[in-house]
Structure formats: C-alpha cells, structure tokens
Design an enzyme around this catalytic site. Sequence first.
Site, PDB file in Angstrom:
ATOM      1  N   GLY A 184      -4.117  -3.047   1.185  1.00 11.18           N
ATOM      2  CA  GLY A 184      -4.028  -1.998  -0.101  1.00 11.18           C
ATOM      3  C   GLY A 184      -5.161  -1.121   0.241  1.00 11.18           C
ATOM      4  O   GLY A 184      -6.254  -1.290   0.983  1.00 11.18           O
ATOM      5  N   GLU A 185      -5.221   0.090  -0.596  1.00 13.53           N
ATOM      6  CA  GLU A 185      -6.147   0.886  -0.398  1.00 13.53           C
ATOM      7  C   GLU A 185      -7.071   0.909  -1.729  1.00 13.53           C
ATOM      8  O   GLU A 185      -6.827   1.204  -2.967  1.00 13.53           O
ATOM      9  CB  GLU A 185      -5.521   2.492  -0.650  1.00 13.53           C
ATOM     10  CG  GLU A 185      -6.399   3.780  -0.719  1.00 13.53           C
ATOM     11  CD  GLU A 185      -7.544   3.696   0.151  1.00 13.53           C
ATOM     12  OE1 GLU A 185      -7.414   3.658   1.376  1.00 13.53           O
ATOM     13  OE2 GLU A 185      -8.783   3.782  -0.472  1.00 13.53           O
ATOM     14  N   SER A 242     -11.469   4.884   7.416  1.00 12.23           N
ATOM     15  CA  SER A 242     -10.737   4.740   8.401  1.00 12.23           C
ATOM     16  C   SER A 242     -10.451   6.161   8.849  1.00 12.23           C
ATOM     17  O   SER A 242      -9.692   6.795   8.449  1.00 12.23           O
ATOM     18  CB  SER A 242      -9.414   4.161   7.935  1.00 12.23           C
ATOM     19  OG  SER A 242      -9.752   2.870   7.362  1.00 12.23           O
ATOM     20  N   LEU A 243     -10.788   6.436  10.245  1.00 13.15           N
ATOM     21  CA  LEU A 243     -10.836   7.802  10.549  1.00 13.15           C
ATOM     22  C   LEU A 243      -9.637   7.850  11.609  1.00 13.15           C
ATOM     23  O   LEU A 243      -8.757   8.681  11.227  1.00 13.15           O
ATOM     24  CB  LEU A 243     -11.986   8.191  11.583  1.00 13.15           C
ATOM     25  CG  LEU A 243     -12.305   9.745  11.370  1.00 13.15           C
ATOM     26  CD1 LEU A 243     -12.485  10.357  10.452  1.00 13.15           C
ATOM     27  CD2 LEU A 243     -13.498   9.934  12.431  1.00 13.15           C
ATOM     28  N   HIS A 244      -9.540   7.200  12.648  1.00 15.81           N
ATOM     29  CA  HIS A 244      -8.400   6.965  13.577  1.00 15.81           C
ATOM     30  C   HIS A 244      -8.183   8.212  14.015  1.00 15.81           C
ATOM     31  O   HIS A 244      -6.996   8.245  14.979  1.00 15.81           O
ATOM     32  CB  HIS A 244      -7.156   6.195  12.619  1.00 15.81           C
ATOM     33  CG  HIS A 244      -7.567   5.133  12.130  1.00 15.81           C
ATOM     34  ND1 HIS A 244      -8.679   4.286  12.483  1.00 15.81           N
ATOM     35  CD2 HIS A 244      -7.134   4.535  10.987  1.00 15.81           C
ATOM     36  CE1 HIS A 244      -8.850   3.236  11.695  1.00 15.81           C
ATOM     37  NE2 HIS A 244      -7.969   3.315  10.781  1.00 15.81           N
ATOM     38  N   CYS A 260       0.145   4.797   6.307  1.00 22.99           N
ATOM     39  CA  CYS A 260      -0.271   4.849   7.892  1.00 22.99           C
ATOM     40  C   CYS A 260       0.844   4.248   8.650  1.00 22.99           C
ATOM     41  O   CYS A 260       1.296   3.139   8.221  1.00 22.99           O
ATOM     42  CB  CYS A 260      -1.254   4.157   7.825  1.00 22.99           C
ATOM     43  SG  CYS A 260      -2.664   4.922   6.509  1.00 22.99           S
ATOM     44  N   SER A 269     -13.625  -0.115   2.408  1.00 23.00           N
ATOM     45  CA  SER A 269     -13.011   0.716   3.386  1.00 23.00           C
ATOM     46  C   SER A 269     -12.044   1.392   2.950  1.00 23.00           C
ATOM     47  O   SER A 269     -11.102   1.024   2.114  1.00 23.00           O
ATOM     48  CB  SER A 269     -12.389  -0.202   4.552  1.00 23.00           C
ATOM     49  OG  SER A 269     -11.681   0.597   5.525  1.00 23.00           O
ATOM     50  N   CYS A 294       0.785  -1.360  -0.074  1.00 22.31           N
ATOM     51  CA  CYS A 294       0.083  -0.015  -0.041  1.00 22.31           C
ATOM     52  C   CYS A 294       0.910   1.340  -0.005  1.00 22.31           C
ATOM     53  O   CYS A 294       1.955   1.150   0.600  1.00 22.31           O
ATOM     54  CB  CYS A 294      -0.802   0.104   1.265  1.00 22.31           C
ATOM     55  SG  CYS A 294      -1.967   1.432   1.324  1.00 22.31           S
TER      56      CYS A 294
HETATM   57  N1  SAH Z   1      -6.858   0.965   3.088  1.00 17.56           N
HETATM   58  C1  SAH Z   1      -8.002   0.652   3.458  1.00 17.56           C
HETATM   59  C2  SAH Z   1      -8.611  -0.917   3.622  1.00 17.56           C
HETATM   60  C3  SAH Z   1      -7.488  -1.650   4.378  1.00 17.56           C
HETATM   61  S1  SAH Z   1      -6.900  -1.548   5.971  1.00 17.56           S
HETATM   62  C4  SAH Z   1      -8.137   1.611   4.848  1.00 17.56           C
HETATM   63  O1  SAH Z   1      -7.231   1.930   5.451  1.00 17.56           O
HETATM   64  O2  SAH Z   1      -9.481   1.704   5.230  1.00 17.56           O
HETATM   65  C5  SAH Z   1      -8.424  -2.085   6.746  1.00 17.56           C
HETATM   66  C6  SAH Z   1      -8.546  -1.484   8.393  1.00 17.56           C
HETATM   67  O3  SAH Z   1      -7.336  -2.077   9.214  1.00 17.56           O
HETATM   68  C7  SAH Z   1      -8.220   0.047   8.366  1.00 17.56           C
HETATM   69  O4  SAH Z   1      -9.161   0.596   9.154  1.00 17.56           O
HETATM   70  C8  SAH Z   1      -6.925   0.198   8.966  1.00 17.56           C
HETATM   71  O5  SAH Z   1      -6.557   1.449   9.588  1.00 17.56           O
HETATM   72  C9  SAH Z   1      -6.843  -1.115   9.823  1.00 17.56           C
HETATM   73  N2  SAH Z   1      -5.604  -1.423  10.388  1.00 17.56           N
HETATM   74  C10 SAH Z   1      -4.537  -1.144   9.818  1.00 17.56           C
HETATM   75  N3  SAH Z   1      -3.608  -1.781  10.609  1.00 17.56           N
HETATM   76  C11 SAH Z   1      -3.972  -2.121  11.822  1.00 17.56           C
HETATM   77  C12 SAH Z   1      -3.618  -2.687  13.017  1.00 17.56           C
HETATM   78  N4  SAH Z   1      -2.220  -3.071  13.088  1.00 17.56           N
HETATM   79  N5  SAH Z   1      -4.569  -3.057  13.994  1.00 17.56           N
HETATM   80  C13 SAH Z   1      -5.797  -2.761  13.764  1.00 17.56           C
HETATM   81  N6  SAH Z   1      -6.405  -2.105  12.865  1.00 17.56           N
HETATM   82  C14 SAH Z   1      -5.417  -1.974  11.687  1.00 17.56           C
HETATM   83 FE1  SF4 Z   2      -2.717   1.405   3.488  1.00 19.58          FE
HETATM   84 FE2  SF4 Z   2      -5.334   1.097   4.814  1.00 19.58          FE
HETATM   85 FE3  SF4 Z   2      -2.826   0.210   5.724  1.00 19.58          FE
HETATM   86 FE4  SF4 Z   2      -3.243   3.032   5.351  1.00 19.58          FE
HETATM   87  S1  SF4 Z   2      -4.314   1.408   6.908  1.00 19.58           S
HETATM   88  S2  SF4 Z   2      -1.363   1.759   4.904  1.00 19.58           S
HETATM   89  S3  SF4 Z   2      -4.272   2.824   3.667  1.00 19.58           S
HETATM   90  S4  SF4 Z   2      -3.902  -0.538   4.019  1.00 19.58           S
END
Ligand code: SAH
Ligand code: SF4
Length: 371
Positions: free
Chosen positions: A181-182, A236-238, A128, A213, A124
């Site tokens: 992936g996104e 994915s707000l976070h 993040c 997502s 990806c």
């Molecule tokens: N790229 C997209 C979809 C894939 S990630 C996105 O970011 O929405 C799917 C979800 O997993 C996202 O909400 C992401 O923030 C979350 N995620 C990634 N790493 C994580 C982790 N270590 N623990 C919990 N959630 C995680």
């Molecule tokens: Fe990519 Fe989603 Fe992971 Fe962010 S959380 S790096 S957008 S897969």
Amino acid sequence: MKFSPEKPALTGETLDSLTARLQEQGEPVFRARQILEWVYKKRVTSWDDMTNLSKPLRTWLAETFDFMPATLVLNKHSEDVTDKLLLELRDQSLIETVIIRAPQDGVGIDHSRKTICISTQVGCAMGCVFCASGLAGLKRDLSAGEIVAQLLQVCRSEDARTPRARMELASFDNIVVMGMGEPLANYDALIRALTILNAEWGLGFGARRITISTSGLVPKILKLAEEPLGFRLAISLHGATDEVREQIMPINKAFPLAKLLPAVKTFSEKHGRMITLEFILIEDVNDSLEQAKLLRNIALDLHAHVNLIPYNTVEGLPWKRPSNTRQERFADVLRAARISVTLRREKGHDINAACGQLRLKTEKDRELAAV
Ligand code: SAH
Ligand code: SF4
C-alpha cells in the site's frame, strides 16, 4: 474505499476516544487507561484476562469492540533474516507484516538489529509497473486498528518465541511503513495508528524510529511535514529523470520531480533530519551511469541517504536486477561523492524483498482451491 466492520477495533482507539466512549457508559476517567494497559503493556489476549474490570463491563466491551481485527494465519520463519506474518482481516483480506533482523539504514550487517515492516492498504492504487502489491489494484484502505494490530501480532509472535522474557516493542530498532500500500494515500488512518504506536499509553515507540515510505504524494508530504510527531521519510524515487520515472511510476505524471523534490526539501528542512531516497536498480531501465550521476546530484542537494535496492523479480513481470558489477558501478558514483549509500544484496535483507508476495501466493492458492 472503506470496509465497515460490525464493531470498531479496540486497537484503533486512542486514550481520548476510549475515555469518551466509556464516560458515556458512566465509567470513571481512569478506566480507559486501565484497559489500554492490559492491551499494550500486559498484552492479554482476551477480555476475560482484564481481571480488574467488572464482569458486566467486560461483557459490554466485548459487545462493543473487536478485540483483535487481524488473525495470524501463517508465520513464515525463513532461514535468512526475515519472518513474515500473514494476517487475515475480518473481510478475509490478507495482509503481510515482516520482521527483518538486519539493519535498514546502517552500513554493514548486524543481525541484532530488528525492523518491522507494516502494511497500510490491501493492494495499492499507484500502479508502479514493477511492484507485486499493486498488480491487482487497490482493494481497500486499512483502518488504524488494523495497522496497530500488525504490531501487536508481532509482539505476540515474539512472546511465543521467548516466553520467559516478554518481548517489548521497544526492543525493535525501527518500524518502516513499507509493506503493501501507499501509506500517504491512507493518511488519516496512518497518522492515527502511528500516534497509538507512539503514545506512552500505547506501544510507546519513538517517532524518530518510524519511517514512512511514499511513492511521492506531494500534498501529503507537505502535510506530513506539519505533523507534531517527527516521523522519518523515505521517498521511492527509482528514476533520476522524469523520463525514466514516468515509465515505471504513473504517479510521476501528477507529481513530477519539479514538484516532488522541493516538497522533500521542505520536509527535511522542517525536521532537520536526513531523509532516505530509495532507488530500485532495474536492468536497462534506471541503472545507467547517467542516472547514477543525476541521482548523485539530487542526493547532494537534499543531503539525503541513498538506499540502492537490487530489484526482486516478481513472477509474471519482465523486470530483472542488474549484474553485481553493474550495481557496484552505480553505487561507486554515489560513494565517490561521499554520499551515505547502502547497497544490500543478501537474500531477504532488504525490507522490499518480496513484500506482498506471500499474500499473492496465498490468494492464488485460495482461488485454485475454490475452483
Ligand atoms: N508505497 C510505498 C511503500 C510500500 S513499497 C512506496 O512505494 O514507497 C516499499 C518499497 O518497496 C518501495 O520503495 C517500492 O518501490 C519497493 N518495491 C516494490 N516492489 C519491489 C521489488 N519487486 N523489488 C524491490 N523493491 C520493490
Ligand atoms: Fe504501491 Fe509502493 Fe508498490 Fe508503487 S511501489 S505500487 S506505491 S506499494
């Protein structure tokens, strides 16, 4: 970044594209539907199983199309509620598809509900800081055929589990595009794949049971709002402020909350359905009561469901999940405002659990083996 395989994948063809290709060969219009029925309804595993096609046609098909662009290399059945399929693509890239036997947006535990989590890219590019999938950057986009192949492999693995009762994809409750992936960065392949999944000549899976997502690609959220098929959206707000979000999600610089939230509102008004806000709880980063209150305001304004996800630690990264008490305190702020909220702690229950980590491990093992 695209990968150009020798032959296009059969699983990336739509009824129209396959009909056109077969008509060039002098085949009748109904032929494409016949072939797709073998693939998606009868789920045969080779061209030779398509017994109502002539031998020369089967030979031509085999020379023209890749029957299955993803091979199953590992099916990791866990004690809890997840199964992970590790799939290898034609260029040896690895992707992961996860089956979760637990609810995604309901409340409470009901193991009869099944969700499939699919990937859309190898790696990806979004960077993040907490995420395993993005650690090595983007390798490439998946093709539509590779996305659809993940679902067919899930069906095959379920067929193997219950050989007498052939599994129908319809017996799954949800598909979530939350793997590696996104998805919105690979928009065209995503929509083509989801169209194939949804079509009556394809896997016949309802669009309203498919959730995409995204980390917040605003122009693509607006584009998605215009699609005729009504997919569900999760954001994915976070972080409930730019300050917090920017620290962990670089995309927030290009699309800060002032741009993201109105786009989400446009989407949900257009579809008239609840969207989901995903919020990973990371200790001392976004788990304060102040963040909870601001998230509450955003969720109320968007009339959104909130999915709180205790962070899953990733090897080599410093982030931690907050204590259970702190998680509950955070959730209570939302509950008090009567927001629909999910907070799941059981191991492996949330689809985010270690998505991408099985692949990372296998790639590391391969590197070691090559030394
Ligand atoms: N790229 C997209 C979809 C894939 S990630 C996105 O970011 O929405 C799917 C979800 O997993 C996202 O909400 C992401 O923030 C979350 N995620 C990634 N790493 C994580 C982790 N270590 N623990 C919990 N959630 C995680
Ligand atoms: Fe990519 Fe989603 Fe992971 Fe962010 S959380 S790096 S957008 S897969």
